[in-house]
Design a protein around this motif. Sequence first.
Motif, PDB file in Angstrom:
ATOM      1  N   PHE A   1       0.816  -1.209   0.000  1.00 44.55           N
ATOM      2  CA  PHE A   1       0.000   0.000   0.000  1.00 44.55           C
ATOM      3  C   PHE A   1       0.855   1.267   0.000  1.00 44.55           C
ATOM      4  N   LEU A   2       1.984   1.240   0.701  1.00 42.71           N
ATOM      5  CA  LEU A   2       2.903   2.377   0.650  1.00 42.71           C
ATOM      6  C   LEU A   2       3.402   2.588  -0.774  1.00 42.71           C
ATOM      7  N   GLU A   3       3.687   1.492  -1.461  1.00 41.90           N
ATOM      8  CA  GLU A   3       4.169   1.567  -2.839  1.00 41.90           C
ATOM      9  C   GLU A   3       3.121   2.168  -3.774  1.00 41.90           C
ATOM     10  N   HIS A   4       1.851   2.028  -3.422  1.00 39.08           N
ATOM     11  CA  HIS A   4       0.770   2.525  -4.270  1.00 39.08           C
ATOM     12  C   HIS A   4       0.190   3.843  -3.777  1.00 39.08           C
ATOM     13  N   GLY A   5       1.005   4.604  -3.041  1.00 38.46           N
ATOM     14  CA  GLY A   5       0.639   5.974  -2.718  1.00 38.46           C
ATOM     15  C   GLY A   5      -0.086   6.188  -1.410  1.00 38.46           C
ATOM     16  N   PHE A   6      -0.292   5.141  -0.627  1.00 40.66           N
ATOM     17  CA  PHE A   6      -0.929   5.304   0.673  1.00 40.66           C
ATOM     18  C   PHE A   6       0.088   5.799   1.700  1.00 40.66           C
ATOM     19  N   LEU A   7      -0.396   6.547   2.684  1.00 42.66           N
ATOM     20  CA  LEU A   7       0.467   7.078   3.739  1.00 42.66           C
ATOM     21  C   LEU A   7      -0.017   6.564   5.096  1.00 42.66           C
ATOM     22  N   PRO A   8       0.885   6.377   6.057  1.00 41.89           N
ATOM     23  CA  PRO A   8       0.478   5.902   7.384  1.00 41.89           C
ATOM     24  C   PRO A   8      -0.495   6.870   8.050  1.00 41.89           C
ATOM     25  N   GLY A   9      -1.480   6.326   8.721  1.00 43.55           N
ATOM     26  CA  GLY A   9      -2.451   7.144   9.431  1.00 43.55           C
ATOM     27  C   GLY A   9      -2.691   6.612  10.835  1.00 43.55           C
ATOM     28  N   LYS A  10      -3.709   7.186  11.493  1.00 43.51           N
ATOM     29  CA  LYS A  10      -4.056   6.777  12.855  1.00 43.51           C
ATOM     30  C   LYS A  10      -5.521   6.353  12.887  1.00 43.51           C
ATOM     31  N   ILE A  11      -5.873   5.670  13.948  1.00 41.25           N
ATOM     32  CA  ILE A  11      -7.259   5.237  14.107  1.00 41.25           C
ATOM     33  C   ILE A  11      -8.194   6.441  14.130  1.00 41.25           C
ATOM     34  N   ASP A  12      -7.706   7.557  14.702  1.00 38.69           N
ATOM     35  CA  ASP A  12      -8.524   8.773  14.773  1.00 38.69           C
ATOM     36  C   ASP A  12      -8.825   9.344  13.391  1.00 38.69           C
ATOM     37  N   ASP A  13      -8.050   8.944  12.371  1.00 33.80           N
ATOM     38  CA  ASP A  13      -8.293   9.427  11.007  1.00 33.80           C
ATOM     39  C   ASP A  13      -9.453   8.714  10.338  1.00 33.80           C
ATOM     40  N   LEU A  14      -9.913   7.619  10.914  1.00 30.14           N
ATOM     41  CA  LEU A  14     -10.999   6.850  10.317  1.00 30.14           C
ATOM     42  C   LEU A  14     -12.344   7.520  10.591  1.00 30.14           C
ATOM     43  N   PRO A  15     -13.339   7.281   9.728  1.00 27.61           N
ATOM     44  CA  PRO A  15     -14.694   7.761  10.020  1.00 27.61           C
ATOM     45  C   PRO A  15     -15.167   7.203  11.363  1.00 27.61           C
ATOM     46  N   LEU A  16     -15.979   7.960  12.064  1.00 24.30           N
ATOM     47  CA  LEU A  16     -16.422   7.552  13.398  1.00 24.30           C
ATOM     48  C   LEU A  16     -17.083   6.172  13.369  1.00 24.30           C
ATOM     49  N   GLU A  17     -17.876   5.922  12.340  1.00 21.41           N
ATOM     50  CA  GLU A  17     -18.552   4.634  12.236  1.00 21.41           C
ATOM     51  C   GLU A  17     -17.542   3.491  12.128  1.00 21.41           C
ATOM     52  N   ARG A  18     -16.447   3.751  11.407  1.00 20.69           N
ATOM     53  CA  ARG A  18     -15.424   2.699  11.227  1.00 20.69           C
ATOM     54  C   ARG A  18     -14.555   2.583  12.478  1.00 20.69           C
ATOM     55  N   GLN A  19     -14.356   3.720  13.189  1.00 24.16           N
ATOM     56  CA  GLN A  19     -13.596   3.662  14.436  1.00 24.16           C
ATOM     57  C   GLN A  19     -14.285   2.756  15.454  1.00 24.16           C
ATOM     58  N   SER A  20     -15.587   2.814  15.480  1.00 18.92           N
ATOM     59  CA  SER A  20     -16.342   2.013  16.448  1.00 18.92           C
ATOM     60  C   SER A  20     -16.245   0.526  16.151  1.00 18.92           C
ATOM     61  N   MET A  21     -15.897   0.163  14.907  1.00 19.77           N
ATOM     62  CA  MET A  21     -15.779  -1.245  14.522  1.00 19.77           C
ATOM     63  C   MET A  21     -14.338  -1.729  14.526  1.00 19.77           C
ATOM     64  N   TYR A  22     -13.406  -0.834  14.905  1.00 21.26           N
ATOM     65  CA  TYR A  22     -11.987  -1.217  14.848  1.00 21.26           C
ATOM     66  C   TYR A  22     -11.679  -2.338  15.844  1.00 21.26           C
ATOM     67  N   ASN A  23     -10.962  -3.355  15.362  1.00 20.70           N
ATOM     68  CA  ASN A  23     -10.600  -4.512  16.185  1.00 20.70           C
ATOM     69  C   ASN A  23      -9.208  -4.305  16.770  1.00 20.70           C
ATOM     70  N   TYR A  24      -9.160  -3.886  18.040  1.00 19.22           N
ATOM     71  CA  TYR A  24      -7.871  -3.600  18.673  1.00 19.22           C
ATOM     72  C   TYR A  24      -7.048  -4.875  18.873  1.00 19.22           C
ATOM     73  N   LYS A  25      -7.705  -5.979  19.026  1.00 19.07           N
ATOM     74  CA  LYS A  25      -6.987  -7.247  19.187  1.00 19.07           C
ATOM     75  C   LYS A  25      -6.238  -7.607  17.913  1.00 19.07           C
ATOM     76  N   ARG A  26      -6.829  -7.326  16.765  1.00 20.10           N
ATOM     77  CA  ARG A  26      -6.184  -7.608  15.482  1.00 20.10           C
ATOM     78  C   ARG A  26      -5.025  -6.652  15.234  1.00 20.10           C
ATOM     79  N   GLY A  27      -5.144  -5.399  15.680  1.00 21.18           N
ATOM     80  CA  GLY A  27      -4.050  -4.433  15.598  1.00 21.18           C
ATOM     81  C   GLY A  27      -3.673  -3.999  14.203  1.00 21.18           C
ATOM     82  N   SER A  28      -4.639  -3.857  13.326  1.00 17.77           N
ATOM     83  CA  SER A  28      -4.354  -3.461  11.945  1.00 17.77           C
ATOM     84  C   SER A  28      -3.778  -2.054  11.877  1.00 17.77           C
TER      85      SER A  28
END
Length: 439
Positions: free
Chosen positions: A404-431
């Motif tokens: 993904f870095l090679e294809h133009g994506f940049l590192p982000g944070k969980i806070d950068d996600l939409p609120l709806e997606r933040q609520s579904m974030y799996n902290y155990k998986r640690g993506s």
Amino acid sequence: MTESNQKDYVKWFRHSSPYINAHRGKTFVVMLPGEALGHSNFSNIIHDLALLASLGVRLVLVHGARPQIDQRLINDGRPSLFHQRLRITDSDSLSSVLQAIGEARIIMEAALSTGLPNSPMHGSRIEVLSGNFVSAMPHGVLDGVDLQHTGKVRRINVQQLTRSLDAGAIALLSPLGYSATGEVFNLTYADVATQVASALKADKLLAFCDSDGAYDTDEQLIRQLTLAQCKEYFAERGESLGELVHLALESAYLSCLQGVQRAQLINYTTDGALLGELFTRDGQGTMVYSGQYEQLRVATIEDVGGILELISPLEEQGILVRRSRELLETEIDKFHVMEKDGTVIACAALYPFGEVAELACVATHPEYRKGGRASQLLEQLEQRARKGGTSKLFVLTTQTAHWFLEHGFLPGKIDDLPLERQSMYNYKRGSKVFLKDIR
């Protein structure tokens, strides 16, 4: 030369004319194992390659160095360790590996520079170019075994390689790759040759080995194999093949899967095998050929089974989040697939969240990786997202950050996600979170 021999020579030369014309201007990737460099027929192979170059064939030579590395490690008092046919290259042995590969490359360059009078290469004046054509990444840990400095091809510098060929030079590639962090990785020459052939969309892959090719149960040489026949042959007889034949046939199969039209096995121990394969009707080895096609399209409900078959192994490995058939059926309109002869070989999904959308479930069949299919899917989904008013993509990943870095994506944070997606974030998986502006 007797009169009979002269007539045979003239007849052969005339019959080779159509092949000379057909091969001129074409790109051939040549895969030469390290064992060939020490064989008595090596100089004849070099002379025949020089002849191809003089006839206007664009050549990329990829050489191996396994026996040279083995001998260097013995001389340095270090063991040769392997796992799943891959060398374990630790920090202590890396210098020995680099020296052995460097010596092998010098042997190739010296042989291609020969030009003594009365030799087949007199007046050839071949220009040979080497360079950092191959970007690599670590193989990582397989079955709990860390391969360390053993890597795999990540990307081929096609533009640089094409410039070398356009200039009339022979490109010489060693089984080494480099990372953006300045690391060097020991690669398999078969992986390099296969990925170069695919990236260049080469007309042929010529894979040298220590046999004329694949043989049937009656020990008769098989002249041609379709992709389906080659896959079946591997399933039935793959375990009985010698190491070099296995590598050559596997590379032939994979390169044809990834767009190369023909791949041919050639015996490096036989004088003239290369010319006999390329300039006679029947040839002297086994040819694998591709005549199939691919289709990129929006997924339908009929694709659910194919997508599940594709993503299930990745779910087992923890690379993708598990999806039930029922969930996939309800979300099938979010998916794009790449189909080949009725089989789903790649897929990706797009989930919109207003002006932001999530890219998910990017998967490619193992036999079709490194062919740019995931990149094609990404490009199509970005276009679809822009048309739908999306300005930014985000992705959650545990093991594919480099892609993904090679294809133009940049590192982000969980806070950068939409609120709806933040609520579904799996902290155990640690993506890890990556974002890309597509406006």
